[in-house]
Write an enzyme that holds these catalytic residues in place. Structure first.
Site, PDB file in Angstrom:
ATOM      1  N   GLY A  18      20.774   4.159  64.773  1.00 44.88           N
ATOM      2  CA  GLY A  18      19.663   3.471  65.118  1.00 44.88           C
ATOM      3  C   GLY A  18      18.788   4.188  66.037  1.00 44.88           C
ATOM      4  CD  GLU A  72      28.582   4.891  62.034  1.00 49.85           C
ATOM      5  OE1 GLU A  72      27.403   4.082  61.598  1.00 49.85           O
ATOM      6  OE2 GLU A  72      29.855   4.611  61.443  1.00 49.85           O
ATOM      7  N   PRO A  73      24.363   8.417  64.530  1.00 51.63           N
ATOM      8  CG  PRO A  73      24.046  10.340  65.849  1.00 51.63           C
ATOM      9  CD  PRO A  73      24.819   9.473  65.419  1.00 51.63           C
ATOM     10  N   GLY A  74      21.501   8.781  62.418  1.00 50.07           N
ATOM     11  CA  GLY A  74      20.990   9.506  61.143  1.00 50.07           C
ATOM     12  C   GLY A  74      19.779  10.096  61.517  1.00 50.07           C
ATOM     13  NE  ARG A  75      14.773   6.219  62.387  1.00 52.13           N
ATOM     14  CZ  ARG A  75      14.227   5.841  61.037  1.00 52.13           C
ATOM     15  NH1 ARG A  75      13.247   6.558  60.868  1.00 52.13           N
ATOM     16  NH2 ARG A  75      14.591   4.816  60.766  1.00 52.13           N
ATOM     17  NE  ARG A 111      10.640   6.661  57.628  1.00 50.84           N
ATOM     18  CZ  ARG A 111       9.997   6.491  58.746  1.00 50.84           C
ATOM     19  NH1 ARG A 111       8.833   7.215  59.295  1.00 50.84           N
ATOM     20  NH2 ARG A 111      10.493   5.327  59.569  1.00 50.84           N
ATOM     21  CB  CYS A 149      -2.565   4.812  39.968  1.00 46.91           C
ATOM     22  SG  CYS A 149      -4.206   4.184  39.361  1.00 46.91           S
ATOM     23  CE1 TYR A 189      18.134   6.515  56.051  1.00 51.99           C
ATOM     24  CE2 TYR A 189      16.894   6.973  58.380  1.00 51.99           C
ATOM     25  CZ  TYR A 189      18.024   6.639  57.439  1.00 51.99           C
ATOM     26  OH  TYR A 189      19.072   6.232  58.149  1.00 51.99           O
TER      27      TYR A 189
END
Ligand SMILES: *Cc1c(COP(=O)(O)O)cnc(C)c1O
Length: 411
Positions: free
Chosen positions: A237, A272-275, A311, A341, A370
């Site tokens: 997070g 648990e960092p992802g970003r 995103r 479109c 992401y």
């Protein structure tokens, strides 16, 4: 370990080598993802260094590309997975299955079959459960191995309601039921940890609320007996500054606050960092194909779309933009959109960009987390190529898809 001496806490879009980006677009065509693996390693190492006695796992779902997973492993990281395919890809990238952690969220049968088969050969694998049904289903498969219990701390944080998971009933065991579930896990399995992942995109000003969720995890760990737990995992997070004037997360402050919040524990702290690890390591390069003067704005049409980066459409996210072909032109407020479109296919409204012209290359920053992971083939668009930078060298780590790739599975 990766040397952090020259590693700033944030890499802004303005800090990339724009001539290099322009020539990569020329060489590999657009839209193109460019991922700097050295930056991935730096980010992992910087984060892990701020938590010296904790274990820092990379949350693979932010970017599961093989080259990224390899970079994390090279930096000494372990990997947290949320689906069977992520487990397999982590193994393919060289991870020891005994070090993997699988977070099961409403897990399909196939995921549980895969994870229990894997654990039969690799008893170090940890399965994090967020529902007692998952325990039943694991027991049915003869599993009696390592379990972490995901707690719903009842407090959620994050940059967008769609990613605040801490208070969402979908995630984790309701707080007050955790002790009885812990008793059951101790009887039938090997209870190794408690887990909570409370949200996403937390920056320094969101830390207090984030830490209130973490406090509850620490409390629960002491309640169920942290001396018998291997770890207390407070999830990911941790945010990155998407806007040019957002400050980067103060890691020292974050580390102190997280430690204080979780309190005295015998168990090892896990994160648990992802970003945080991948966001600023990638940019998208996209070519301008249309300039249209509309009554209220200038519309700039580019060849990247919400199929390339969803995103902005999904979360209303801001991504910085830079005209790498002509950075010195006067800034001009433009609306930047792609070829899909729907009115959601807009990357920016009224954004000052060095006045774009047709065939300019626009870089879209902070696309690493992401980003490719959520890319789609909407509009029958083959997904873009990805070029990795490492030690100054560029190489294609994912070739551009063709229409054959899009239609391959049709019968
Ligand atoms: C998504 C996720 C993470 C990583 O979240 P970020 O916001 O990318 O840091 C960590 N742990 C779990 C269980 C997740 O689902």
């Amino acid at each position: 370990m990766t040397d952090l001496a020259d590693s700033p806490a944030v890499r802004r879009l303005a800090d990339w080598d724009h001539d290099r980006l322009a020539s990569l677009a020329e060489e590999y065509d657009t839209p193109l993802y460019v991922t700097d693996l050295d930056r991935v390693k730096e980010n992992y190492t910087r984060f892990a260094s701020a938590f010296p006695d904790a274990e820092v796992m990379y949350a693979a779902k932010a970017h599961t590309g093989k080259a990224v997973l390899e970079a994390v492993l090279e930096a000494g990281g372990e990997i947290e997975c949320a689906a069977w395919g992520e487990l397999q890809r982590s193994i393919d990238a060289g991870a020891d299955p005994n070090t993997l952690q699988y977070t099961a969220v409403n897990p399909p049968d196939h995921d549980l079959d895969y994870a229990t088969d894997l654990a039969a050969e690799n008893p170090g694998l940890t399965i994090t459960i967020g529902a007692t049904d998952t325990l039943d289903r694991l027991a049915e498969r003869g599993y009696d191995g390592r379990i972490a219990i995901r707690i719903n701390p009842g407090i959620g944080t994050g940059h967008h309601e769609k990613v605040a998971t801490g208070a969402d009933a979908k995630f984790g065991i309701p707080y007050d039921r955790v002790p009885e579930v812990a008793d059951r896990v101790r009887e039938e399995f090997d209870l190794v940890g408690l887990h909570a992942h409370a949200g996403s995109g937390v920056l320094t000003e969101g830390l207090e609320e984030h830490c209130r969720a973490i406090e509850r995890v620490g409390e629960m760990a002491r309640r169920v007996g942290d001396e018998d737990l291997e770890f207390v995992d407070v999830g990911g997070g941790y945010g990155v500054p998407y806007r040019e004037d957002d400050e980067p997360l103060d890691l020292e402050k974050t580390s102190n606050m997280v430690r204080d919040a979780v309190g005295d524990l015998e168990a090892t702290l896990k994160l648990e960092p992802g970003r945080y690890v991948v966001a600023d390591a990638s940019v998208i390069l996209s070519e301008v194909n249309t300039i249209k003067e509309a009554p209220d704005t200038t519309v700039v049409g580019i060849d990247a779309s919400l199929a390339t980066l969803i995103r902005p459409a999904m979360f209303g996210s801001y991504h910085p933009m830079y005209n790498v072909s002509a950075p010195d032109r006067e800034p001009h407020e433009v609306t930047v959109g792609g070829p899909v479109c729907t009115s959601a296919d807009v990357f920016a409204h009224d954004r000052p960009v060095a006045r774009p012209e047709r065939e300019d290359i626009i870089a879209i920053g902070n696309a690493g987390s992401y980003g490719y992971e959520l890319a789609s083939q909407f509009h029958s668009q083959p997904r873009p190529a990805e070029v990795a930078l490492e030690n100054g060298e560029a190489r294609v780590v994912r070739r551009r898809e063709t229409l054959d790739d899009v239609t391959r599975v049709e019968q």
